[in-house]
Motif scaffolding. Structure first.
Motif, PDB file in Angstrom:
ATOM      1  N   TRP A  24       0.835  -1.209   0.000  1.00 34.13           N
ATOM      2  CA  TRP A  24       0.000   0.000   0.000  1.00 34.13           C
ATOM      3  C   TRP A  24       0.866   1.254   0.000  1.00 34.13           C
ATOM      4  N   LEU A  25       1.883   1.276   0.845  1.00 38.45           N
ATOM      5  CA  LEU A  25       2.780   2.432   0.889  1.00 38.45           C
ATOM      6  C   LEU A  25       3.487   2.637  -0.452  1.00 38.45           C
ATOM      7  N   HIS A  26       3.924   1.553  -1.044  1.00 35.93           N
ATOM      8  CA  HIS A  26       4.635   1.645  -2.323  1.00 35.93           C
ATOM      9  C   HIS A  26       3.717   2.194  -3.415  1.00 35.93           C
ATOM     10  N   GLU A  27       2.488   1.711  -3.454  1.00 34.65           N
ATOM     11  CA  GLU A  27       1.546   2.199  -4.454  1.00 34.65           C
ATOM     12  C   GLU A  27       1.340   3.697  -4.325  1.00 34.65           C
ATOM     13  N   HIS A  28       1.243   4.193  -3.095  1.00 30.48           N
ATOM     14  CA  HIS A  28       1.051   5.628  -2.890  1.00 30.48           C
ATOM     15  C   HIS A  28       2.327   6.413  -3.205  1.00 30.48           C
ATOM     16  N   ALA A  29       3.477   5.826  -2.909  1.00 31.02           N
ATOM     17  CA  ALA A  29       4.730   6.495  -3.271  1.00 31.02           C
ATOM     18  C   ALA A  29       4.860   6.615  -4.782  1.00 31.02           C
ATOM     19  N   LEU A  30       4.424   5.577  -5.508  1.00 30.19           N
ATOM     20  CA  LEU A  30       4.535   5.590  -6.970  1.00 30.19           C
ATOM     21  C   LEU A  30       3.684   6.677  -7.614  1.00 30.19           C
ATOM     22  N   LEU A  31       2.607   7.081  -6.954  1.00 27.38           N
ATOM     23  CA  LEU A  31       1.769   8.140  -7.510  1.00 27.38           C
ATOM     24  C   LEU A  31       2.543   9.443  -7.653  1.00 27.38           C
ATOM     25  N   ARG A  32       3.439   9.701  -6.723  1.00 26.38           N
ATOM     26  CA  ARG A  32       4.237  10.931  -6.758  1.00 26.38           C
ATOM     27  C   ARG A  32       5.649  10.693  -7.283  1.00 26.38           C
ATOM     28  N   HIS A  33       6.153   9.468  -7.106  1.00 26.26           N
ATOM     29  CA  HIS A  33       7.539   9.188  -7.459  1.00 26.26           C
ATOM     30  C   HIS A  33       7.597   7.866  -8.234  1.00 26.26           C
ATOM     31  N   GLU A  35       9.539   6.682 -10.204  1.00 26.09           N
ATOM     32  CA  GLU A  35      10.868   6.098 -10.403  1.00 26.09           C
ATOM     33  C   GLU A  35      11.292   5.219  -9.231  1.00 26.09           C
ATOM     34  N   VAL A  36      10.494   5.155  -8.161  1.00 27.29           N
ATOM     35  CA  VAL A  36      10.812   4.283  -7.022  1.00 27.29           C
ATOM     36  C   VAL A  36      10.210   2.907  -7.304  1.00 27.29           C
ATOM     37  N   HIS A  37      11.022   1.986  -7.775  1.00 22.30           N
ATOM     38  CA  HIS A  37      10.519   0.689  -8.231  1.00 22.30           C
ATOM     39  C   HIS A  37      10.543  -0.387  -7.153  1.00 22.30           C
ATOM     40  N   ARG A  38      11.197  -0.112  -6.055  1.00 19.40           N
ATOM     41  CA  ARG A  38      11.285  -1.127  -4.994  1.00 19.40           C
ATOM     42  C   ARG A  38      11.465  -0.443  -3.642  1.00 19.40           C
ATOM     43  N   ILE A  39      10.734  -0.946  -2.625  1.00 19.00           N
ATOM     44  CA  ILE A  39      10.953  -0.552  -1.235  1.00 19.00           C
ATOM     45  C   ILE A  39      11.090  -1.849  -0.440  1.00 19.00           C
ATOM     46  N   TYR A  54      12.998  -8.952   5.318  1.00 17.18           N
ATOM     47  CA  TYR A  54      11.769  -8.966   6.119  1.00 17.18           C
ATOM     48  C   TYR A  54      10.540  -8.764   5.237  1.00 17.18           C
ATOM     49  N   VAL A  55      10.289  -7.537   4.779  1.00 17.06           N
ATOM     50  CA  VAL A  55       9.151  -7.278   3.898  1.00 17.06           C
ATOM     51  C   VAL A  55       9.602  -6.365   2.761  1.00 17.06           C
ATOM     52  N   ASN A  56       8.886  -6.426   1.642  1.00 10.40           N
ATOM     53  CA  ASN A  56       9.243  -5.589   0.501  1.00 10.40           C
ATOM     54  C   ASN A  56       8.059  -5.438  -0.428  1.00 10.40           C
ATOM     55  N   SER A  57       8.149  -4.453  -1.295  1.00 12.37           N
ATOM     56  CA  SER A  57       7.216  -4.301  -2.409  1.00 12.37           C
ATOM     57  C   SER A  57       8.033  -3.896  -3.620  1.00 12.37           C
ATOM     58  N   SER A  58       7.864  -4.601  -4.734  1.00  9.99           N
ATOM     59  CA  SER A  58       8.683  -4.315  -5.911  1.00  9.99           C
ATOM     60  C   SER A  58       7.930  -4.711  -7.171  1.00  9.99           C
ATOM     61  N   ASP A  59       8.578  -4.497  -8.306  1.00 12.24           N
ATOM     62  CA  ASP A  59       7.985  -4.831  -9.595  1.00 12.24           C
ATOM     63  C   ASP A  59       8.547  -6.121 -10.171  1.00 12.24           C
ATOM     64  N   VAL A  60       9.158  -6.967  -9.319  1.00  9.96           N
ATOM     65  CA  VAL A  60       9.673  -8.253  -9.786  1.00  9.96           C
ATOM     66  C   VAL A  60       8.807  -9.377  -9.246  1.00  9.96           C
ATOM     67  N   GLN A  61       8.751 -10.470  -9.973  1.00 11.49           N
ATOM     68  CA  GLN A  61       7.873 -11.576  -9.599  1.00 11.49           C
ATOM     69  C   GLN A  61       8.403 -12.336  -8.383  1.00 11.49           C
TER      70      GLN A  61
END
Length: 375
Positions: A24-33, A35-39, A54-61
């Motif tokens: 959820w945080l990553h999706e909201h960060a992507l709205l403004r930024h 270029e942030v492809h991974r957290i 531990y935990v992550n959100s990214s654009d890789v499978q």
């Protein structure tokens, strides 16, 4: 999107797992930024001096997972932790070779720049948050400053989990005092059995489909398994001889007392519906249950017995067998494993969990040496 909106939205996401909060945080960060492809967040385990995914959100499978390394093996991260500073790498490909495993993974998956921030609570390091981009130089300008709100949200999300166990422990300490707690469970026993629990969870992660989040929550919450013993009278809890049948039934009541205690603390904190609270409850609720239904207090069996309960049961039994007690000498690891095999063959213990512990012999011995046993 203003900061107040982000914080309010995060509050609404707290009924989910931490992985879902991170998404959820990553999706909201992507709205403004965009270029942030991974957290990603890595936890620092001070007891073992390890840094762990531990935990992550990214654009890789297939994200990086089940990875750990001594913090001391990374001089750059150690320096960040020591100086309480951040780090921007404009081009990962320009780093001198040989690349560290984490850097190799990033490059292999197309990431080119990164921004790293250590996470602290009361001045004590508990992890790092990593922002990665496929664009070189993405964090060279104002972006690293703009991301500070997401750093704080990541920090808050992780601390919500870490502080759950602290809240339960704190309530008990106030109620009964530190001296009594030491009589219930020694710190070294809890260090060992939680470390064994993590080994088992890692060993069965592929079969059950567990990620780093579940593994770390089993590790974090397993020391609370016997927390309900705080409500058992000293005359029973500390009795040197054999318990009577009546006393044994009273002692069994520590499971329900522990669940009640956890529920009260979680209700006060407003966190009763989160997935990590379910792991905590199951650790407390199920650590005396057996796969054949012969355990207590509910006689759960088979798939009705949560995996975290199966894991903690084995870890607790193994440590009890291999340590000295007033009524017995310590067993060797081999004899303790033979007893686990007997219980497995009788249908009481999960075979995969027993095998995971047995397959980690070197790590088991390292844990024992670190926390007061000579295996």
């Amino acid at each position: 999107m203003n900061e107040q909106h982000v914080f309010e939205g995060t509050d609404n996401a707290y009924g989910t797992s931490l992985s879902e909060q991170m998404k959820w945080l990553h999706e909201h960060a992507l709205l403004r930024h965009p270029e942030v492809h991974r957290i990603a967040i890595a936890l620092y385990d001070a007891r073992h001096e390890l840094l762990k995914t531990y935990v992550n959100s990214s654009d890789v499978q297939h994200p990086m997972s089940l990875y750990q390394k001594p913090l001391a093996a990374s001089s750059s991260l150690t320096e960040l932790a020591t100086r309480h500073s951040t780090r921007v790498i404009s081009d990962l490909a320009s780093l001198p070779e040989p690349h560290a495993e984490h850097t190799r993974w990033l490059l292999e998956h197309g990431y080119r720049s990164s921004f790293t921030v250590p996470l602290f609570q009361s001045g004590v390091l508990f992890g790092f948050v990593f922002f990665d981009s496929r664009a070189p130089g993405a964090f060279d300008g104002a972006l690293s400053l703009d991301l500070q709100i997401y750093v704080q949200l990541c920090r808050m999300s992780v601390l919500n989990v870490i502080n759950l166990s602290h809240a339960v422990e704190g309530m008990v300490k106030v109620a009964r005092g530190l001296a009594h707690l030491r009589d219930i469970e020694t710190g070294r026993h809890l260090d060992r059995m939680s470390s064994y629990s993590r080994l088992i969870a890692r060993g069965v992660s592929d079969h059950f489909g567990f990620g780093d989040e579940f593994i770390e929550h089993v590790y974090l919450f397993s020391p609370l398994h016997d927390i309900g013993k705080v409500g058992i009278a000293d005359s029973i809890l500390l009795k040197p001889g054999k318990l009577t049948d009546e006393e044994r039934e009273i002692m069994k009541g520590h499971v329900d007392l522990g669940v009640q205690l956890v529920d009260e603390v979680m209700q006060d904190a407003g966190l009763g519906s989160t997935e990590y609270v379910s792991v905590m409850r199951n650790v407390v609720r199920c650590h005396h249950e057996f796969m054949d239904g012969s355990g207590y207090p509910r006689g759960l069996s088979g798939e009705a017995l949560p995996v975290e309960g199966r894991i903690v049961t084995i870890a607790d039994i193994f440590d009890a067998l291999t340590t000295e007690r007033p009524y017995k000498k310590p067993w060797s690891n081999e004899d303790a494993l033979a007893e686990l095999h007997r219980m497995r063959d009788a249908g009481k213990l999960d075979p995969r969990c027993v095998a995971a512990l047995e397959d980690s012999g070197d790590e088991v011995r390292a844990i024992q040496q670190k926390f007061g046993l000579n295996a």
